[in-house]
Design a protein around this motif. Structure first.
Motif, PDB file in Angstrom:
ATOM      1  N   ASN A  21      -4.737  17.808 -13.177  1.00 29.60           N
ATOM      2  CA  ASN A  21      -3.493  17.316 -12.563  1.00 29.60           C
ATOM      3  C   ASN A  21      -2.594  18.459 -12.094  1.00 29.60           C
ATOM      4  N   LEU A  22      -3.140  19.326 -11.246  1.00 30.76           N
ATOM      5  CA  LEU A  22      -2.415  20.518 -10.829  1.00 30.76           C
ATOM      6  C   LEU A  22      -1.097  20.195 -10.131  1.00 30.76           C
ATOM      7  N   ILE A  23      -1.078  19.114  -9.371  1.00 33.61           N
ATOM      8  CA  ILE A  23       0.146  18.808  -8.658  1.00 33.61           C
ATOM      9  C   ILE A  23       1.117  18.033  -9.542  1.00 33.61           C
ATOM     10  N   GLY A  24       0.583  17.404 -10.593  1.00 32.88           N
ATOM     11  CA  GLY A  24       1.418  16.811 -11.622  1.00 32.88           C
ATOM     12  C   GLY A  24       2.321  15.701 -11.139  1.00 32.88           C
ATOM     13  N   LYS A  25       3.354  15.482 -11.925  1.00 37.98           N
ATOM     14  CA  LYS A  25       4.281  14.399 -11.645  1.00 37.98           C
ATOM     15  C   LYS A  25       5.160  14.685 -10.434  1.00 37.98           C
ATOM     16  N   THR A  26       5.117  15.914  -9.937  1.00 43.42           N
ATOM     17  CA  THR A  26       5.913  16.270  -8.772  1.00 43.42           C
ATOM     18  C   THR A  26       5.652  15.299  -7.625  1.00 43.42           C
ATOM     19  N   VAL A  27       4.398  14.995  -7.387  1.00 44.26           N
ATOM     20  CA  VAL A  27       4.017  14.099  -6.305  1.00 44.26           C
ATOM     21  C   VAL A  27       3.861  12.670  -6.795  1.00 44.26           C
ATOM     22  N   LYS A  28       3.288  12.493  -7.974  1.00 49.14           N
ATOM     23  CA  LYS A  28       2.885  11.159  -8.406  1.00 49.14           C
ATOM     24  C   LYS A  28       4.048  10.178  -8.508  1.00 49.14           C
ATOM     25  N   PHE A  29       5.155  10.599  -9.045  1.00 44.71           N
ATOM     26  CA  PHE A  29       6.251   9.649  -9.260  1.00 44.71           C
ATOM     27  C   PHE A  29       6.707   9.032  -7.946  1.00 44.71           C
ATOM     28  N   SER A  30       6.982   9.880  -6.963  1.00 45.91           N
ATOM     29  CA  SER A  30       7.449   9.362  -5.674  1.00 45.91           C
ATOM     30  C   SER A  30       6.369   8.538  -4.992  1.00 45.91           C
ATOM     31  N   ALA A  31       5.133   9.011  -5.040  1.00 45.63           N
ATOM     32  CA  ALA A  31       4.046   8.313  -4.358  1.00 45.63           C
ATOM     33  C   ALA A  31       3.797   6.933  -4.952  1.00 45.63           C
ATOM     34  N   ILE A  32       3.919   6.813  -6.266  1.00 41.51           N
ATOM     35  CA  ILE A  32       3.619   5.547  -6.922  1.00 41.51           C
ATOM     36  C   ILE A  32       4.772   4.568  -6.825  1.00 41.51           C
ATOM     37  N   PHE A  33       5.993   5.057  -6.998  1.00 42.93           N
ATOM     38  CA  PHE A  33       7.116   4.138  -7.190  1.00 42.93           C
ATOM     39  C   PHE A  33       8.003   3.910  -5.972  1.00 42.93           C
ATOM     40  N   ILE A  34       7.852   4.701  -4.905  1.00 45.43           N
ATOM     41  CA  ILE A  34       8.754   4.515  -3.772  1.00 45.43           C
ATOM     42  C   ILE A  34       8.572   3.138  -3.147  1.00 45.43           C
ATOM     43  N   SER A  35       7.334   2.640  -3.069  1.00 46.20           N
ATOM     44  CA  SER A  35       7.116   1.319  -2.485  1.00 46.20           C
ATOM     45  C   SER A  35       7.733   0.237  -3.352  1.00 46.20           C
ATOM     46  N   VAL A  36       7.695   0.428  -4.668  1.00 39.76           N
ATOM     47  CA  VAL A  36       8.302  -0.551  -5.582  1.00 39.76           C
ATOM     48  C   VAL A  36       9.819  -0.560  -5.414  1.00 39.76           C
ATOM     49  N   LEU A  37      10.411   0.625  -5.365  1.00 38.66           N
ATOM     50  CA  LEU A  37      11.861   0.711  -5.210  1.00 38.66           C
ATOM     51  C   LEU A  37      12.305   0.173  -3.855  1.00 38.66           C
ATOM     52  N   ALA A  38      11.546   0.475  -2.808  1.00 44.79           N
ATOM     53  CA  ALA A  38      11.897  -0.034  -1.479  1.00 44.79           C
ATOM     54  C   ALA A  38      11.803  -1.553  -1.441  1.00 44.79           C
ATOM     55  N   THR A  39      10.774  -2.107  -2.053  1.00 43.37           N
ATOM     56  CA  THR A  39      10.634  -3.564  -2.090  1.00 43.37           C
ATOM     57  C   THR A  39      11.805  -4.206  -2.805  1.00 43.37           C
TER      58      THR A  39
ATOM     59  N   PHE B 159       9.931  -9.700   3.113  1.00 44.02           N
ATOM     60  CA  PHE B 159      10.159  -8.415   2.459  1.00 44.02           C
ATOM     61  C   PHE B 159       9.254  -8.251   1.241  1.00 44.02           C
ATOM     62  N   LEU B 160       9.033  -9.323   0.516  1.00 43.72           N
ATOM     63  CA  LEU B 160       8.208  -9.246  -0.692  1.00 43.72           C
ATOM     64  C   LEU B 160       6.742  -9.015  -0.350  1.00 43.72           C
ATOM     65  N   LEU B 161       6.214  -9.755   0.624  1.00 47.30           N
ATOM     66  CA  LEU B 161       4.799  -9.632   0.974  1.00 47.30           C
ATOM     67  C   LEU B 161       4.486  -8.269   1.587  1.00 47.30           C
ATOM     68  N   VAL B 162       5.327  -7.805   2.489  1.00 48.06           N
ATOM     69  CA  VAL B 162       5.091  -6.486   3.080  1.00 48.06           C
ATOM     70  C   VAL B 162       5.267  -5.397   2.022  1.00 48.06           C
ATOM     71  N   GLY B 163       6.169  -5.614   1.065  1.00 51.89           N
ATOM     72  CA  GLY B 163       6.327  -4.665  -0.028  1.00 51.89           C
ATOM     73  C   GLY B 163       5.072  -4.552  -0.867  1.00 51.89           C
ATOM     74  N   ILE B 164       4.432  -5.692  -1.146  1.00 53.08           N
ATOM     75  CA  ILE B 164       3.177  -5.677  -1.908  1.00 53.08           C
ATOM     76  C   ILE B 164       2.093  -4.949  -1.116  1.00 53.08           C
ATOM     77  N   LEU B 165       2.048  -5.199   0.195  1.00 49.96           N
ATOM     78  CA  LEU B 165       1.072  -4.504   1.037  1.00 49.96           C
ATOM     79  C   LEU B 165       1.314  -2.995   1.005  1.00 49.96           C
ATOM     80  N   SER B 166       2.558  -2.576   1.112  1.00 51.74           N
ATOM     81  CA  SER B 166       2.858  -1.144   1.099  1.00 51.74           C
ATOM     82  C   SER B 166       2.485  -0.515  -0.240  1.00 51.74           C
ATOM     83  N   TRP B 167       2.674  -1.259  -1.333  1.00 55.45           N
ATOM     84  CA  TRP B 167       2.282  -0.751  -2.650  1.00 55.45           C
ATOM     85  C   TRP B 167       0.772  -0.552  -2.723  1.00 55.45           C
ATOM     86  N   ALA B 168       0.014  -1.524  -2.205  1.00 59.04           N
ATOM     87  CA  ALA B 168      -1.443  -1.419  -2.231  1.00 59.04           C
ATOM     88  C   ALA B 168      -1.921  -0.225  -1.403  1.00 59.04           C
TER      89      ALA B 168
END
Length: 661
Positions: free
Chosen positions: A346-364, A139-148
């Protein structure tokens, strides 16, 4: 200077009322630096229209959509040539969706797509296969891969949140036919997953004796009524659908928190039966493994990594639903309320960035924590734990009606009704994930088909002409045609369980289809990493030209205070190369590890059939479209700027603004 133009601190603005009345288009605010009296850079002003402010000179050709020309002087005596055009790259209203999803909606959609059956099923399967250490590492290794992988996708997505983004990136930076194949493979993943998860939920319903052998309930309720309800939910307007996703996602997080707390309590001795001895037994031999499945523990670990990959399918769905993300709101004075102080940045702003950046971390974190807690509460050699589908099923496993280690732990804890409660959570998780998968499948097909009519290259075969029909939306801007096709394409899969009467071979066949769908996402991940590598290399090679021309939102290395690059991912391009290598390793090596002990047809099909079909589809598209066998040419600045211009245009023209009514 006329009222409709203001020169303010080096920035041009077109007055909203004047622009709206003369151009007959939704008002837009132009905010880009002005460097001289006769040099005007191309502007990228807003979410719906691409508008260009040109230097002094003759007006554009008469075939331009709409033109206003004026020459006047400002207070400093500068002459300003003003020509405003609405780009001829436009999309019909029936091929657009509405940007109405806020950040919370996008986050909950990714939660519903990612935290599915993999969380509750795969941990127990990996524990039986490779022991507790394999649970932690896989779970940890695949999580790191998904983050990358998500670092690569996020950087491009913050610039171009376009319909069919994952397909478009590959088409424009790698190969057009490969991009189409990626779009089809991604649609297959979620259309197939929608059906196989419905079939999976039937197995969880069977936990209750009153449902277990009731074929009528399975056929009429689980396989027919429930999918119909989920289809109706997906037919709602995006505002209503987004609200329901927030509701179901919130419940899913609450259910997960309850399960985690309960597992911790059980592991420390709560309830009539303490399970702490089981955990001690597991971690006393952390590398114990199933000797019928693998020759040694390293091979079992590779097989566990392959199993864990299924759980992370969904971390990339933000790229699909970003086309309906809300753009910055506009105030009454005509300025854009952005989440950054830099104009046009940053027209799309944090609307997209937060989920895109952190979902892999939270899932891991969720998968690793849940998996490890499971190892503390049930023995690795418990005969009720699920095994790989192609292995001989143990006798006691045949008698169990659940494949969830969490439900098994709850049942053996002897806490009254705890197993029933956990199973309710699991059924809810299955069905909410299925509904979200249908949403993703419909938007993927819509994004693939929405721009086919009038495509720029004109290389459209009969198949693509048929596909174009599914790129239209209804009066609520919902891609209903694409959604219906996605729902029925593999709707027959759950009914196989009725025909087979619950026979193990039928269930194994459904498992193979599910594995094929998850591997298709790995192929998509690999292609996105390749697309980012080529994107990064081309903007790096022509960074000076892009900076000199002030091309919006692709000046990654700009040192100017005005720079507008939305997001710089970490460790690039090394991280992208490592992510690409990781995806290929899992696809070829880890997925094939099951064959190292001996030949088995089912694991072979699960591991390599998807790859063969994908490559065959790519070759077919090349031959059918008469395309050249070469990557997109990004060797010249002209080609690179044309590609960026194209992506900017479809970003602004493909969506309808949020209704203010």
């Amino acid at each position: 200077m006329p009222d409709d133009v203001e020169l303010r601190e080096g920035t041009f603005y077109i007055n909203r009322s004047a622009a709206s009345s003369e151009l007959s288009m939704p008002p837009a605010v132009l905010n880009e630096r002005y460097d001289g009296p006769n040099t005007m850079p191309s502007l990228t002003p807003g979410p719906q229209n691409f508008i260009e402010l040109l230097p002094l000179g003759p007006p554009p050709p008469s075939d331009s959509s709409q033109v206003i020309s004026d020459t006047s002087g400002d207070s400093t005596g500068f002459k300003i040539g003003k020509t405003v055009t609405l780009s001829p790259f436009t999309v019909p209203a029936d091929r657009t969706v509405r940007r109405s999803l806020k950040g919370i909606h996008l986050f909950m959609i990714t939660i519903n797509a990612t935290l599915g059956t993999g969380l509750y099923w795969r941990g127990g399967q990996i524990l039986e296969l490779g022991g507790p250490l394999a649970v932690l590492l896989s779970f940890l290794l695949v999580g790191i891969l998904s983050w990358a992988v998500m670092q690569c996708i996020t950087e491009m997505l913050c610039i171009w949140p376009v319909p069919g983004a994952l397909s478009v990136y590959v088409s424009k930076f790698v190969d057009e036919e490969l991009g189409i194949a990626v779009g089809i493979a991604y649609w297959f993943t979620y259309s197939m997953s929608w059906s196989t998860i419905i079939a999976t939920s039937a197995g969880e319903f069977a936990y209750w004796d009153s449902v277990k052998d009731n074929q009528s309930f399975h056929g009429l309720v689980i396989y027919l009524a429930i999918p119909f309800v989920l289809v109706c939910i997906n037919a709602f307007s995006i505002e209503i659908y987004g609200f329901l996703e927030v509701l179901t996602g919130s419940l899913k997080i609450i259910f997960l928190a309850i399960i985690v707390v309960t597992l911790i309590a059980i592991s420390v001795g709560a309830g009539p039966v303490s399970r702490s001895a089981q955990g001690s037994s597991n971690w006393a031999m952390p590398t114990a493994y199933d000797k019928e499945a693998a020759e040694n523990w390293p091979i079992a670990l590779l097989m566990s990594i392959s199993v864990a990959t299924f759980a992370y399918v969904g971390i990339e769905v933000i790229a699909t639903c970003a086309l309906e993300a809300r753009w910055p709101r506009e105030s009454t004075d005509g300025h854009v309320k952005s989440d950054t102080e830099r104009p046009n940045g940053n027209l799309i702003g944090k609307t997209v960035k937060f989920s895109a950046i952190f979902i892999s971390v939270l899932a891991t974190a969720a998968y690793t924590l849940g998996g490890v807690l499971g190892t503390l509460d049930i023995a690795r050699d418990d005969s009720k734990l699920p095994r790989l589908g192609w292995l001989e099923t143990k006798q006691s496993t045949q008698n169990t009606t659940t494949n969830s280690s969490f439900v098994l732990i709850a049942a053996e804890s002897k806490i009254p009704h705890l197993a029933d409660i956990f199973n309710v959570f699991l059924v809810f998780t299955c069905l909410s994930c299925a509904g979200t998968n249908l949403y993703i499948a419909s938007r993927t097909l819509f994004g693939l088909a929405s721009r086919l009519e009038g495509g720029s290259k004109g290389k459209r075969g009969s198949f693509l002409r048929i596909l174009a029909w599914f790129g239209k939306t209804n009066s609520r801007n919902v891609p209903l045609r694409a959604m219906i096709l996605s729902a029925v394409a593999f709707g027959w899969v759950p009914f196989l369980q009725l025909i087979g009467g619950g026979h193990s071979s039928v269930n194994t066949y459904v498992d193979v289809l599910s594995e094929m769908a998850s591997l298709a996402v790995l192929i998509v991940w690999a292609c996105e990493c390749l697309a980012f590598i080529r994107y990064y290399n081309c903007i790096s090679r022509f960074r000076n030209e892009l900076e000199d021309d002030e091309v919006a939102q692709v000046r990654r290395w700009s040192t100017n205070d005005w720079h507008d690059y939305p997001y710089r991912s970490h460790g690039q391009p090394v991280l992208a190369y490592l992510a690409l290598a990781g995806c290929i390793f899992v696809l070829i090596i880890a997925n094939g590890a099951a064959l190292w002990k001996g030949w088995h047809l089912l694991p072979f099909l699960s591991a390599y059939l998807t790859i063969a079909v994908f490559l065959g589809l790519w070759v077919f598209l090349k031959l059918a479209r008469g395309a050249s066998w070469s990557w997109e040419d990004l060797s010249s600045y002209e080609n690179v700027s044309e590609t960026i211009q194209y992506l900017h245009e479809i970003r602004f023209s493909a969506t309808q603004p949020t209704s203010t009514a």
